[in-house]
Scaffold this motif. Sequence first.
Motif, PDB file in Angstrom:
ATOM      1  N   ARG A  37       0.817  -1.205   0.000  1.00  0.00           N
ATOM      2  CA  ARG A  37       0.000   0.000   0.000  1.00  0.00           C
ATOM      3  C   ARG A  37       0.852   1.257   0.000  1.00  0.00           C
ATOM      4  NH1 ARG A  37      -3.312   3.195   3.396  1.00  0.00           N
ATOM      5  NH2 ARG A  37      -2.316   2.478   5.298  1.00  0.00           N
ATOM      6  N   GLU A  38       1.943   1.161   0.708  1.00  0.00           N
ATOM      7  CA  GLU A  38       2.820   2.327   0.753  1.00  0.00           C
ATOM      8  C   GLU A  38       3.479   2.570  -0.609  1.00  0.00           C
ATOM      9  OE1 GLU A  38       5.431   1.044   3.794  1.00  0.00           O
ATOM     10  OE2 GLU A  38       3.707   0.707   5.129  1.00  0.00           O
ATOM     11  N   LEU A  39       3.568   1.506  -1.375  1.00  0.00           N
ATOM     12  CA  LEU A  39       4.266   1.632  -2.659  1.00  0.00           C
ATOM     13  C   LEU A  39       3.310   1.971  -3.796  1.00  0.00           C
ATOM     14  CD1 LEU A  39       6.545  -1.521  -2.311  1.00  0.00           C
ATOM     15  CD2 LEU A  39       7.251   0.868  -2.077  1.00  0.00           C
ATOM     16  N   GLY A  42       3.128   4.372 -11.019  1.00  0.00           N
ATOM     17  CA  GLY A  42       4.109   4.880 -11.980  1.00  0.00           C
ATOM     18  C   GLY A  42       4.597   3.785 -12.906  1.00  0.00           C
ATOM     19  N   LEU A  43       4.891   2.622 -12.332  1.00  0.00           N
ATOM     20  CA  LEU A  43       5.321   1.475 -13.148  1.00  0.00           C
ATOM     21  C   LEU A  43       4.260   1.135 -14.197  1.00  0.00           C
ATOM     22  CD1 LEU A  43       6.950  -1.287 -10.924  1.00  0.00           C
ATOM     23  CD2 LEU A  43       7.890  -0.205 -12.959  1.00  0.00           C
ATOM     24  N   ASN A 101       3.721   0.983 -19.531  1.00  0.00           N
ATOM     25  CA  ASN A 101       2.879   0.859 -20.718  1.00  0.00           C
ATOM     26  C   ASN A 101       3.237   1.893 -21.779  1.00  0.00           C
ATOM     27  OD1 ASN A 101       1.085  -1.354 -20.693  1.00  0.00           O
ATOM     28  ND2 ASN A 101       0.005  -0.436 -18.959  1.00  0.00           N
ATOM     29  N   LEU A 102       3.587   3.123 -21.316  1.00  0.00           N
ATOM     30  CA  LEU A 102       3.999   4.145 -22.280  1.00  0.00           C
ATOM     31  C   LEU A 102       5.280   3.723 -22.985  1.00  0.00           C
ATOM     32  CD1 LEU A 102       3.351   7.555 -20.477  1.00  0.00           C
ATOM     33  CD2 LEU A 102       2.283   6.685 -22.569  1.00  0.00           C
ATOM     34  N   PHE A 103       6.188   3.154 -22.200  1.00  0.00           N
ATOM     35  CA  PHE A 103       7.452   2.684 -22.752  1.00  0.00           C
ATOM     36  C   PHE A 103       7.196   1.640 -23.844  1.00  0.00           C
ATOM     37  CE2 PHE A 103      11.051  -0.344 -22.444  1.00  0.00           C
ATOM     38  CZ  PHE A 103      12.059   0.507 -22.892  1.00  0.00           C
ATOM     39  N   VAL A 104       6.314   0.704 -23.508  1.00  0.00           N
ATOM     40  CA  VAL A 104       5.984  -0.345 -24.479  1.00  0.00           C
ATOM     41  C   VAL A 104       5.393   0.279 -25.743  1.00  0.00           C
ATOM     42  CG1 VAL A 104       4.459  -2.291 -24.941  1.00  0.00           C
ATOM     43  CG2 VAL A 104       5.682  -2.144 -22.767  1.00  0.00           C
ATOM     44  N   LEU A 105       4.477   1.213 -25.518  1.00  0.00           N
ATOM     45  CA  LEU A 105       3.829   1.859 -26.655  1.00  0.00           C
ATOM     46  C   LEU A 105       4.862   2.544 -27.537  1.00  0.00           C
ATOM     47  CD1 LEU A 105       1.218   2.729 -28.065  1.00  0.00           C
ATOM     48  CD2 LEU A 105       1.130   4.705 -26.533  1.00  0.00           C
ATOM     49  N   MET A 110      -2.268  -6.425 -12.555  1.00  0.00           N
ATOM     50  CA  MET A 110      -2.036  -6.564 -11.118  1.00  0.00           C
ATOM     51  C   MET A 110      -1.544  -5.258 -10.518  1.00  0.00           C
ATOM     52  SD  MET A 110      -3.166  -9.301 -10.294  1.00  0.00           S
ATOM     53  CE  MET A 110      -4.288  -9.229 -11.666  1.00  0.00           C
ATOM     54  N   LEU A 111      -0.696  -4.522 -11.288  1.00  0.00           N
ATOM     55  CA  LEU A 111      -0.236  -3.223 -10.809  1.00  0.00           C
ATOM     56  C   LEU A 111      -1.428  -2.313 -10.589  1.00  0.00           C
ATOM     57  CD1 LEU A 111       2.829  -2.629 -13.198  1.00  0.00           C
ATOM     58  CD2 LEU A 111       2.801  -3.622 -10.887  1.00  0.00           C
TER      59      LEU A 111
END
Lengths: 397, 724
Positions: free
Chosen positions: A85-87, A93-94, A99-103, A131-132
């Motif tokens: 939860r803290e993360l 962000g991940l 996903n943007l990186f993949v795109l 899951m993220l």
Amino acid sequence: MSAPIQPASDPPPSLGPREWRLRLDPLLLLATLGLVACSLIAIRGATADDWDGDPLYYVKRQAVYIGVGFVLMYGLSRLDYSRLRELRYPIYGLLIFGNLFVLAIAPETRGTRAWLELPGFNLQYSEIGKMLLAVALAGFLVERMREMGRQTTARVMLLGLLPTMIVLAQSDLGSATVYVVGTLAILFVAGAPWRHFAGLAALFAVAVAFVLVAAPRLGVEVLKPYQVERLTSFMHPSENANDAGYQQEQARIAIGSGEKTGRGVDGATQTKLDFLPEHHTDFIYAVIGETYGFAGCALVLSLYALLIWRALHILTIAKNLFGALIAGCIAMMLLYQLFVNIGMNVGIMPITGVTAPLLSFGGSSMLSTFLALGLLHSINAQARDTASSKGRTAIFQ
Amino acid sequence: MPSNRVEDRLRPITPQLAWRVAVLGGIAFVLFGIVFFRLWYLQVLTGDTARVAASQNGRRTERIEAPRGDIVDRHANQLVRTKKAAVVQLVPSSLPERVLEDADNYRKALGEAESQRLAYERQYEALSRQLKDDGRKSTKAEERERRRLRKLGSTARKVPIPPIPTDEPGLTTLYRRISETIDIRPKTIHERVIRSIADTPYSNVTVRTDVPLAQFNYMRERPEYFKGVVVTKRYIREYPEGKLAAQLFGTVSEIGTEQMKLRRYKDVAQGTRIGQTGLEYSYDEYLRGRDGYTRLVVDAHGSRDDERKVSVVEPKQGQRLRLTIDMDLQRTGEQALAQAIQNSEYETRAGAFVAMDPRNGEVLAMGSAPSFDANWFAKPFTQQRYEYLTSNETDAPLLNRATESAYPSASTFKPVTALAALEEGLITPSRKINDPGHWEYGGREYQNAKEAVFGSINVGEALKVSSDIFFFKLGAQANDKGPIIQKWAERLGYGRKTGIDLPNEAAGLVPDSKWRNEAYAEYERCVEKNGLELRTTAALFECGGIERTWTGGDNVNLAVGQGDLQATPLQVAVAYAAFANGGTIVRPHLGKAVENANGVPLQEFRPKAKRKVKIPSRDRQVILEGLRSAAQGEGGTSADVWQGWPMDEFPVYGKTGTAERQPNPDQAWYACFVKDKGRPIVVVVTVEKGGFGAATAAPAARMMLSEWFDVSDREFHAGTSVTR
């Protein structure tokens, strides 16, 4: 991806033999083992002729994914998910930047930009993203639980729609819809008022009208033509004998021809002669239907039912809201995926490229599902730990 | 161990959460239920239909074409055979939509042009008939109109082939590639495409047959370069004798959509090639053979795997058809006819001959001029070639005049009149009738040809010299007793089909009062209905040329084979065969037997005689004597033609004929027979615009008999008799 949450400074709690027994939910484990076994058997029958020189090529690969998946699941089950939860910000962000990186860098394969080419393995990042998304959204919601107003609903919805848009831009329609379903599930479990859902439904209707009717008129292509065709062709299967309609017709024939007990591996001509498209991925359920008939289909369906039931059960015993939200999100994502996939196999849902969890061939989907299962086991284990120390028993035991 | 943070604290499950989880569980339950019942429906309730569908999937049957059977003459000389040739075809469905539309429009335009032509043809025929009926010389204007209609009615208006669409780059490229490879102009390719699709819309377009092996392989190996092109080996017909008997064989082509519905072709699969005309049509069921099949299972990509071949049924070649034709006699007949045509005093191209065994109707030779090379049939037709074969301007070489053309048979009909007169008691064999050279009847003046005068003669002498007046008088007498000449003519086979094993046979016409009066009544009704006036040009064109009722003059004309009488050369041969054999009306036929490839007979064709006409032998002897003396006796109409012929060995019975065909020159006829014990034969020759029968037709018949009886003198002996 599990790297940031390795709690190096916070080792897992020491386990006594008694506690070990409780770590993994046995029924959930049974459903998992049953489904992966079905997956391996079906893939073996379907792909025996597909890879020159190695009839077990796909089976072996799938076995490796399953093995890795089990390790991940087990590892995750031994962590206290509450720490995640803290993360939530880094995780979100991940989700977004991954996903943007993949795109940005993924090459176009079969009309999509969703696949990251890694050595020996193509990763569909949007699968992991599921899951993220579940963890991040659950984290956000728990913060705002006390004011479950319109604002919260809207904010969570927007947080869920942002990655959805990115995934849609990758042309991964299937995952995009899973994201939406996950977001809605979290809101629902968190107790968002019914009228919010009614409002969302209205918004959805407007959006659909925009995407399918208005945008093409304005020259903006939100969905590619083949995606529209896939989405609409299931409504008139025999009309269009090509492509989407053809695939669905062949799947229906395959499943139907299995009758009660199936045609056996050698007799399954729809599968063997490639009339059934994508027989080890999207249409694996039709392979089972043709090869093992109603008996096989019903068995797989029962295992799925067991899986969903256990997920909902874990939701009710979760030691905290965060766990309940994650469990609810996972349960609904899995239910949605299996229903859409099986539905398209039996001809009652459009073809969207949604895989059957634990059944379809594919590493990304397999890893994503095992991560989900790991989270469920973790929620389960934490709940039991807490219950045994606090003496509380869950209502829906 | 438990954390102290607030959100980690245990909280009891709220009723709201419990309720919501129950909703989720309910949703899951419903979804599982939907899937379960859908599976039940698909697999348990309707599984059997799906299993049938699955087993049909991927099952494919490929036809292996069977070669057609050969056609041989009575001595097993090959006339038609089959060879395998490389064929380049285009698949219509791969062509642009535009081309298919063009072809369809072309087909419609052709149909319109043809019905227009038919209308002109009818008008032409009506005008001709009227001019004949009037019996007067036609005026210049009438002649001009007649010529105009003849021209318009002979060839349909030309329908231009639509041009190659310019906005179809794919098509242009494909045509260019084919053109460069197999040396055929793109325009020609396009023409074949349009014509073929107009004809049989779903069949492949044959672009070229007999492609050399190098080009065949080149195209075969580059399917991506020749999209929509099929390069295969197919069987095609080959005619080693070229022009010989070309009209008899007929064409072979793919079965049409309409034909598929016929009972006759109920076992024929689409795409099978069947005989469309001629002997190929008549004996199609024997010649066709049985196609073979490979049943195989192909996968979804259409690729086949020979291990999955389910079954093979080998094709069975069609049976060999043995004809009654004697190739040598046929060849001689064609040469003789050509020579007769050449020897005519008028410009002509057309004629026909028949040689037949009078005992059983076996046709020994049958030919028609002008002719053509039968090998044209094996290739795709061009427009010009088709027009050449069928246009009246070229005398339609495709027409088999021996069976499909009916003409007045002139004096060759006189024995029929004689027989009727003898049987009906108009005359006795010795009864003499005066022939003063001319005679007036019904207000008209009749006379012999070249104003000959024969004096008082009996029926035998009248046949010998072919007296017209003698038979005119019989015709007038007969008319008072009713249709007695007609009765005997029909008994001998005139006026109805002989039943030969060829399609499109003409029935001919034996005119009588009933026929003419009915036709006139029809004409009157038609004129009235259209609000026209009787016997005007407009009425003529609309309602035909029967502008008056029956008169005695019609019967007078019939008695000498003129007027409205229409007979095919084959019908004349059948009637003369009856005189030769004593009254049996044979059924002429060209098919002798079907046999397997090694010549072992499987089935012989011996069609039963149609009937037997009772002819008292005394009367028959009188007629035979008349025919004998006409050919052999001093002053017989064809006696000089037979000079030097071994009459003792092969006595000839023969009758000349010269049909008046105003405004065209006369048509020559000769009908004869030899009652040889071993090799009896009846021969009929006719030459359109051939002049007198003795001048052209009779010498041709003699050449054929010389060949048949192996007489050394094979010259063309033109006779000088100027009788009809």
